[in-house]
Design a protein around this motif. Structure first.
Motif, short mmCIF file in Angstrom:
data_model
loop_
_atom_site.label_atom_id
_atom_site.label_comp_id
_atom_site.label_asym_id
_atom_site.label_seq_id
_atom_site.Cartn_x
_atom_site.Cartn_y
_atom_site.Cartn_z
N HIS A 139 22.23 49.69 74.58
CA HIS A 139 23.50 48.96 74.67
C HIS A 139 24.09 49.09 76.07
O HIS A 139 24.73 48.16 76.57
N ASP A 155 19.69 53.59 70.60
CA ASP A 155 20.46 52.34 70.57
C ASP A 155 21.57 52.37 71.61
O ASP A 155 21.84 51.36 72.28
N ASP A 184 22.02 40.21 67.85
CA ASP A 184 21.96 40.85 66.54
C ASP A 184 20.91 40.16 65.67
O ASP A 184 21.07 38.99 65.29
N ASN A 185 19.84 40.87 65.37
CA ASN A 185 18.76 40.30 64.56
C ASN A 185 18.65 41.01 63.22
O ASN A 185 17.56 41.13 62.66
N SER A 186 19.79 41.47 62.72
CA SER A 186 19.77 42.18 61.43
C SER A 186 19.98 41.26 60.25
O SER A 186 19.93 41.70 59.10
N ASP A 225 19.05 43.64 68.89
CA ASP A 225 19.75 44.79 68.31
C ASP A 225 19.60 44.83 66.80
O ASP A 225 20.07 43.93 66.09
N VAL A 226 18.95 45.88 66.31
CA VAL A 226 18.83 46.16 64.88
C VAL A 226 18.88 47.67 64.72
O VAL A 226 18.24 48.39 65.50
N ASP A 227 19.61 48.17 63.72
CA ASP A 227 19.72 49.61 63.58
C ASP A 227 18.37 50.25 63.24
O ASP A 227 17.47 49.59 62.70
N LEU A 275 23.72 41.27 73.77
CA LEU A 275 23.20 41.90 72.55
C LEU A 275 22.93 40.79 71.53
O LEU A 275 23.82 40.02 71.19
N ILE A 298 18.79 34.11 63.91
CA ILE A 298 18.97 34.35 65.35
C ILE A 298 18.59 33.13 66.20
O ILE A 298 18.97 33.03 67.36
#
Length: 398
Positions: A166, A162, A174-176, A131-133, A172, A182
């Motif tokens: 989801h 997204d 998160d790789n932001s 998950d990355v925007d 999920l 991560i």
């Protein structure tokens, strides 16, 4: 074999997660790599693309000019569908070959960029979404891969949103954050969930669960829908309906973190016929326990309708998502009471409060025991209360 789906938007970092899992021992099936393989020079896939999109998509050496193909295939919805109609069957065939070649105890991770779009989620034991925007992904594609921004935006807009990812995500990731952040997250996932999940699946064992009440989780409803989708895929037409029941189906009611699902079937023979399919899908049959087939004593003082309350019980092999799966016969008292009780709890705040008091007493009764002894102590408190509630709900229905 435990089959894991791995997906995420372009630039999210699926390859990083796949590498970490491979280092731990996972078998990786990369849909993008297969997609390149099936359109290599000399393949039927490349010939079909050239015929559909023109010889301009071929480089001077006869290989596929991917930017040229992308410019044509992502230009509009019709072109994208044409591309998928050519490549998806070829990718599917090769994927099946690789799955069949894997060991029976493998943790097999399928890296599938279009997992949502292809409707694959219900056919996998677990779905991981990196998950990355979208704006961060676009920046990464432009800065690190040299993709023109307009091209990056066009490709991302052609994929699932997204929100859609989801909805199918059991996990999920998160790789932001910073590079490398991560990695420990994925390693913990491997050790604490994926490895025991595969072991339970292979042994036909239901994952252990705690008899402890927790605050209501707003994610329970979405988690139940993912379980229902998997169960529907496993049951096919044998399931008349599948419902989220029990305390986790009632908003704002504290409960054990165990999701209860009811599968309604035509008869117990149909329930027994689903045993292997449910086991393969990650829901092995549970050993028979007295409280697995509760029948309110007030329902039948003479004991003549015991068969009407009979059911089959399966559980989740996934230690990260405990669940009970109750298979009951359509029109049976048990099937109807499970739904009526859920609906009454949703509508009646006083009954919810009363039930929570009983649940807390049951939790306290089980606190000094463990294993089956704790379960028996827990249900010994709850079941007499259900006798009274059954009569109240039946009286209201009459």
């Amino acid at each position: 074999m435990l089959r894991i789906g791995l997906t995420g938007g372009m630039g999210a970092g699926k390859s990083t997660v796949a590498r970490i899992l491979a280092e731990r021992g996972a078998v990786i099936i990369d849909a993008d790599a297969i997609a390149r393989e099936v359109v290599a020079p000399g393949t039927e896939g490349l010939a079909a693309l050239a015929q559909a999109f023109g010889p301009e998509i071929l480089a001077a050496d006869g290989s596929l000019d991917r930017p040229a193909l992308a410019a044509r295939a992502f230009a509009d919805e019709e072109s994208r569908k044409k591309l998928n109609s050519i490549t998806h069957p070829l990718v599917g065939k090769r994927t099946t070959e690789l799955i069949d070649a894997a060991e029976s105890d493998a943790i097999l991770v399928q890296d599938i960029p279009l997992l949502v779009e292809s409707g694959m989620a219900p056919y996998l034991h677990l779905v991981l979404v990196v998950d990355v925007d979208a704006e961060t992904r676009i920046r990464r594609l432009v800065e690190f891969r040299g993709v023109p921004e307009a091209d990056a935006r066009a490709r991302i807009s052609a994929q699932a949103t997204d929100e859609q990812r989801h909805a199918v995500a059991d996990v999920l990731l998160d790789n932001s954050g910073e590079p490398g952040a991560i990695e420990p997250v994925v390693r913990r996932l491997w050790e604490q969930r994926l490895v025991p999940f595969e072991r339970n699946l292979r042994a036909g064992t239901v994952a252990a669960r705690e008899l402890r009440l927790v605050p209501a989780d707003p994610e329970w409803a979405a988690q139940a829908q993912r379980l229902i989708a998997r169960l529907a895929a496993a049951c096919g037409s044998a399931a008349i309906r599948i419902d989220h029941i029990g305390s986790t189906a009632v908003p704002d009611l504290p409960a054990k973190d165990v999701i209860d699902i009811q599968i309604t079937v035509a008869d117990l023979a149909a329930a027994d016929g689903l045993r292997d399919a449910l086991g393969a899908a990650g829901f092995p049959v549970k050993a028979h326990l007295a409280h697995d087939n509760p029948k309110p004593t007030g329902a039948d003082p003479a004991g003549t309708d015991t068969a009407l309350w009979a059911k089959r019980v399966h559980g989740s092999a996934d230690p990260g998502r405990p669940a009970n799966v109750h298979l009951r016969v359509e029109g049976s008292p048990g099937a109807e009471f499970a739904l009526a009780f859920r609906d009454r709890l949703r509508a009646d705040a006083d009954l919810r409060s009363e039930y929570l008091t009983v649940k807390r007493k049951a939790e306290a009764a089980a606190a000094d025991s463990s294993g089956e002894a704790a379960a028996e102590a827990y249900y010994a408190v709850k079941e007499p209360w259900f006798d009274d509630v059954y009569e109240r709900i039946r009286g209201a229905a009459d």
